[in-house]
Design a protein around this motif. Sequence first.
Motif, short mmCIF file in Angstrom:
data_model
loop_
_atom_site.label_atom_id
_atom_site.label_comp_id
_atom_site.label_asym_id
_atom_site.label_seq_id
_atom_site.Cartn_x
_atom_site.Cartn_y
_atom_site.Cartn_z
N ARG A 75 0.80 -1.23 0.00
CA ARG A 75 0.00 0.00 0.00
C ARG A 75 0.84 1.28 0.00
O ARG A 75 0.49 2.25 0.65
CB ARG A 75 -0.96 0.01 1.19
N VAL A 76 1.93 1.28 -0.75
CA VAL A 76 2.81 2.46 -0.82
C VAL A 76 2.77 3.04 -2.23
O VAL A 76 2.89 2.31 -3.22
CB VAL A 76 4.25 2.11 -0.41
N ARG A 77 2.61 4.35 -2.30
CA ARG A 77 2.63 5.07 -3.58
C ARG A 77 4.07 5.39 -3.95
O ARG A 77 4.90 5.64 -3.08
CB ARG A 77 1.87 6.38 -3.47
N GLY A 78 4.33 5.47 -5.23
CA GLY A 78 5.63 5.88 -5.72
C GLY A 78 5.66 7.39 -5.93
O GLY A 78 4.93 8.13 -5.27
N PRO A 79 6.46 7.84 -6.87
CA PRO A 79 6.58 9.28 -7.12
C PRO A 79 5.33 9.84 -7.77
O PRO A 79 4.50 9.10 -8.29
CB PRO A 79 7.77 9.35 -8.08
N ARG A 135 1.87 -1.50 -9.82
CA ARG A 135 0.86 -0.80 -10.63
C ARG A 135 1.50 0.40 -11.33
O ARG A 135 2.10 1.25 -10.69
CB ARG A 135 -0.30 -0.32 -9.76
N PHE A 136 1.35 0.43 -12.66
CA PHE A 136 1.80 1.56 -13.45
C PHE A 136 0.60 2.42 -13.77
O PHE A 136 -0.42 1.92 -14.23
CB PHE A 136 2.47 1.10 -14.75
N HIS A 137 0.77 3.71 -13.54
CA HIS A 137 -0.29 4.66 -13.82
C HIS A 137 0.22 5.66 -14.85
O HIS A 137 1.28 6.26 -14.67
CB HIS A 137 -0.70 5.38 -12.54
N THR A 164 3.89 6.81 -13.46
CA THR A 164 4.25 6.64 -12.06
C THR A 164 3.92 5.20 -11.70
O THR A 164 3.38 4.45 -12.53
CB THR A 164 3.54 7.63 -11.12
N PHE A 165 4.26 4.80 -10.50
CA PHE A 165 4.01 3.42 -10.08
C PHE A 165 3.72 3.39 -8.59
O PHE A 165 4.01 4.35 -7.86
CB PHE A 165 5.21 2.52 -10.41
N SER A 166 3.13 2.27 -8.16
CA SER A 166 2.81 2.08 -6.74
C SER A 166 2.65 0.59 -6.47
O SER A 166 2.60 -0.22 -7.39
CB SER A 166 1.51 2.82 -6.40
N MET A 199 8.17 10.36 2.48
CA MET A 199 8.37 10.71 1.08
C MET A 199 7.16 11.50 0.62
O MET A 199 6.05 10.98 0.55
CB MET A 199 8.55 9.45 0.23
N THR A 200 7.35 12.77 0.32
CA THR A 200 6.24 13.63 -0.09
C THR A 200 6.36 13.97 -1.57
O THR A 200 7.45 13.93 -2.14
CB THR A 200 6.25 14.94 0.71
#
Length: 155
Positions: free
Chosen positions: A49-53, A73-75, A99-101, A135-136
């Motif tokens: 459950r962590v978002r990337g950049p 997950r690629f967005h 982005t990815f997560s 990480m913001t």
Amino acid sequence: MEVPDRPLSFVPAKKGDIITIGPMKLRVLEDGSNTDNRLSSVELTIPPRVRGPPPHWHEMHDETFLVTKGTLRFHVPGKPDIDAKTGDYIVVPIKSPHTFSNPTDEETIFFNTLTPAFYINYFKLLGQFVEGGEMTPEANQKAMAYYATIPVAEP
């Protein structure tokens, strides 16, 4: 033709420089020093459950992603998400928004290449910006500005 005598680079399992970016951990496998900065690579571990950049694109480098565990997950803004699972491979060319997560309850691990290699320094800088903290999007965008990476607004 004389063949140059260049040593191989060997990184044993569980070795390599570690960069911590918030909850994510990067293991640097190649920083470009053995490839005349043509290629760098990292192994990235993302907890559940962590978002990337924030969504972005790169002006100067291509990336590849090989998922070795879990789901990444690629967005791409304005497109359906892609859930890449163990064994799946993604190529992100220059100027491709993404982005990815890790949207799952399981850890995700992937192997990431960056060419040219200079972008490895983005990870190092971002790690310094968020050292011991969260990480913001602001920290990400500040680090991205140094490495020819452009934020992308969501539609």
